[in-house]
Design an enzyme around this catalytic site. Structure first.
Site, PDB file in Angstrom:
ATOM      1  N   HIS A  65     -17.476  -2.664   2.212  1.00  0.00           N
ATOM      2  CA  HIS A  65     -16.170  -2.799   2.881  1.00  0.00           C
ATOM      3  C   HIS A  65     -16.044  -3.663   4.229  1.00  0.00           C
ATOM      4  O   HIS A  65     -16.820  -3.529   5.048  1.00  0.00           O
ATOM      5  CB  HIS A  65     -15.651  -1.462   3.274  1.00  0.00           C
ATOM      6  CG  HIS A  65     -14.188  -1.467   3.914  1.00  0.00           C
ATOM      7  ND1 HIS A  65     -13.120  -1.521   3.142  1.00  0.00           N
ATOM      8  CD2 HIS A  65     -13.714  -1.150   5.267  1.00  0.00           C
ATOM      9  CE1 HIS A  65     -12.049  -1.434   3.801  1.00  0.00           C
ATOM     10  NE2 HIS A  65     -12.429  -1.397   5.100  1.00  0.00           N
ATOM     11  N   TYR A 106       0.964  -1.151   0.057  1.00  0.00           N
ATOM     12  CA  TYR A 106       0.070   0.068  -0.009  1.00  0.00           C
ATOM     13  C   TYR A 106       0.842   1.203  -0.001  1.00  0.00           C
ATOM     14  O   TYR A 106       1.732   1.546   0.892  1.00  0.00           O
ATOM     15  CB  TYR A 106      -0.981   0.152   1.261  1.00  0.00           C
ATOM     16  CG  TYR A 106      -2.032  -0.890   0.965  1.00  0.00           C
ATOM     17  CD1 TYR A 106      -3.290  -0.435   0.682  1.00  0.00           C
ATOM     18  CD2 TYR A 106      -2.139  -2.339   1.515  1.00  0.00           C
ATOM     19  CE1 TYR A 106      -4.415  -1.427   0.605  1.00  0.00           C
ATOM     20  CE2 TYR A 106      -2.853  -3.284   1.325  1.00  0.00           C
ATOM     21  CZ  TYR A 106      -4.124  -2.844   1.074  1.00  0.00           C
ATOM     22  OH  TYR A 106      -5.139  -3.344   0.652  1.00  0.00           O
TER      23      TYR A 106
END
Length: 531
Positions: free
Chosen positions: A362, A170
């Site tokens: 999510h 990330y």
């Protein structure tokens, strides 16, 4: 792969372009991307003749010809760029061996045959070069709004990053809006992917930082690095989100997402998830998101509201569960509040309700299904968004097939299903990737003060649960104040009784409602009984 959806025919037309076809290929779908128990179209050659058929694989990965041929080959042609295959598949075939194509995520499979095979049964799936791609096949037929003549673009992109040679990264990069940037409406955005990196850029998000800070440090590096400044954790307001397979995102013509101007931070954080399973080295990347914005403000400011469960270890999932369900509520305690839904949006004080037009589901790694339903007067009225094959590795903002109107007093109920069969201890709620979430970010207009509408069970009842566990089990769970809730869950002996009592606790005890304003200040709300 490209495809067209015919809703009148309830069918999908697929076109595959194979650049270097050797001795065949397979293409298909399965529940979670497994090559076992998969529904497949197979093209194979014995070195002399080619064959095409609808097949399925059993629990051991062995291929079988389907007695009902539902992949219909419509054409095959060679071209300079490769072989084109065109075939058709109905959404639903009434064949128990076939995959039911639904609105949510579909796990598409492919495999390449590198040697001739004498029969379908002789194909060894485990020895093939193969792969997986997640997509939403059934995108809604939504007319693209006309874009204004004064529209401008802004690219928030990584600055020629060297993608780390590891499977998952990330990457965080800080960007700034110009000084004195006035209020604009974002009306569209799309991905900007560096050529050649299409398979490595998994998903991207642009976050706006909190306005209460005058400045944010510059940063360009891994999001989990110890060098990342802590202040970047205050950049959490989503402006744009893209995941592999997603197309450009358009706001409805009557609304736009506000950024810039008074009360809005100049600082933006780009986050890119690189998925590099082949561990390429030295790949450079300048991918990101292109924002389309206008100074001609539309009628409504769009808003983003967070539904589901509060991020708290009070909500937990035992280990070894194949389908454990947790539910978060946005009850009338929040939707009837002054400054909540229907009591004067920020951009339209006279509005009596809001319109949800898009949704982003999510969870973290254990999430398998997510659904949000609208309830009115105690009855379920409408599914807002559902994904029965949800994957935490494919999270995109999805336009809804029809706009959902939410009125004061309505309830929005979000249910998540988790699988923890590969875990040896409890999974608690929280921000860590091995902790869990259950969230639906709904995009709506007109924007209101209500930005978070979530619940959790009353913590006092969890203390009673641990006392009950101690009464009926030899192993003691320490209930002393200095022991954290996660530590208490980790010490529970997970027999059938303790699992069933926890499920009952989550289903029946009172919940604590969290109704937060956009400033993160909570509206005053009392504990409520479950709907």
């Amino acid at each position: 792969l490209s495809w067209n959806v015919s809703y009148p025919e309830q069918a999908v037309h697929f076109q595959l372009l194979v650049r270097d076809l050797q001795f065949g290929l397979l293409f298909g779908m399965s529940d979670r991307g497994e090559f076992e128990n998969a529904d497949l179209a197979v093209l194979w050659s014995d070195g002399h003749n080619s064959y095409f058929g609808d097949a399925w694989s059993d629990a051991k990965g062995q291929l079988h010809m389907d007695s009902q041929q539902d992949y219909q080959l419509l054409g095959a042609r060679r071209a300079p760029e490769g072989l084109y295959l065109l075939f058709r598949r109905a959404f639903s075939t009434c064949d128990p061996k076939d995959y039911l194509i639904e609105d949510g995520t579909v796990h598409l499979l492919y495999g390449i045959l590198e040697k001739p095979v004498r029969s379908l049964q002789a194909i060894n799936i485990s020895a093939m070069h193969r792969g997986l791609q997640r997509v939403q096949l059934l995108k809604p037929n939504i007319t693209v709004p006309e874009l204004p003549s004064d529209m401008k673009t802004m690219e928030i992109t990584a600055p020629d990053v060297v993608i780390p040679s590891q499977e998952t990264t990330y990457w965080c990069y800080m960007a700034e809006l110009p000084d004195d940037f006035p209020k604009h409406h974002i009306i569209m955005y799309e991905p900007v992917i560096t050529a050649g990196n299409e398979a490595l850029v998994h998903h991207m998000e642009v976050f706006q930082c909190a306005a209460e800070f005058d400045s944010f440090p510059h940063y360009n590096g891994p999001c989990d690095s110890k060098m990342k400044p802590d202040r970047l954790n205050y950049c959490r307001h989503v402006l744009a989100a893209w995941a592999m397979g997603a197309q450009a995102f358009y706001y409805p013509e009557e609304a736009g997402l506000a950024f810039g101007g008074p009360g809005s931070s100049r600082y933006l954080r780009l986050e890119i998830h690189y998925h590099n399973p082949l561990v390429f080295k030295g790949r450079r990347d300048s991918s990101g998101i292109r924002l389309y914005y206008t100074a001609t403000l539309r009628r409504y400011d769009a808003g983003i509201m967070e539904l589901g469960l509060v991020y708290t270890p009070v909500m937990a999932i035992p280990p070894g569960e194949d389908a454990f369900v947790l539910t978060g509520y946005c009850t009338d305690k929040c939707t009837q509040l002054r400054d909540g839904i229907g009591h004067g949006g920020l951009s339209c004080p006279s509005s009596r309700h809001i319109h949800i037009f898009a949704s982003q589901l999510h969870t973290h790694l254990a999430g398998r299904k997510v659904v949000t339903v609208l309830s009115r007067d105690g009855r379920e009225r409408q599914v807002v968004n559902a994904d029965g094959h949800y994957s935490p590795h494919f999270q995109e903002i999805r336009m809804l097939k029809e706009v959902v109107a939410v009125f004061p007093g309505d309830e929005l109920i979000t249910t998540c299903t988790y699988n923890t069969e590969d875990r040896s201890r409890a999974t608690v709620g929280g921000f860590g990737i091995l902790e869990e979430m259950c969230v639906n970010y709904v995009h709506y207009y007109p924007q209101t003060q209500l930005e978070l509408c979530k619940s959790a069970v009353d913590p006092g009842y969890l203390h009673r649960y641990f006392n009950l566990v101690n009464r009926f089990n030899d192993e003691e769970v320490c209930t002393c104040p200095q022991v954290s809730v996660p530590q208490q869950f980790f010490s529970v002996p997970w027999n059938t009784f303790n699992r069933d009592v926890l499920k009952s606790l989550y289903n029946f005890v009172p919940i604590s409602m969290h109704c937060n304003k956009s400033s993160a200040v909570r509206f005053p709300v009392r504990i409520a009984s479950q709907p």
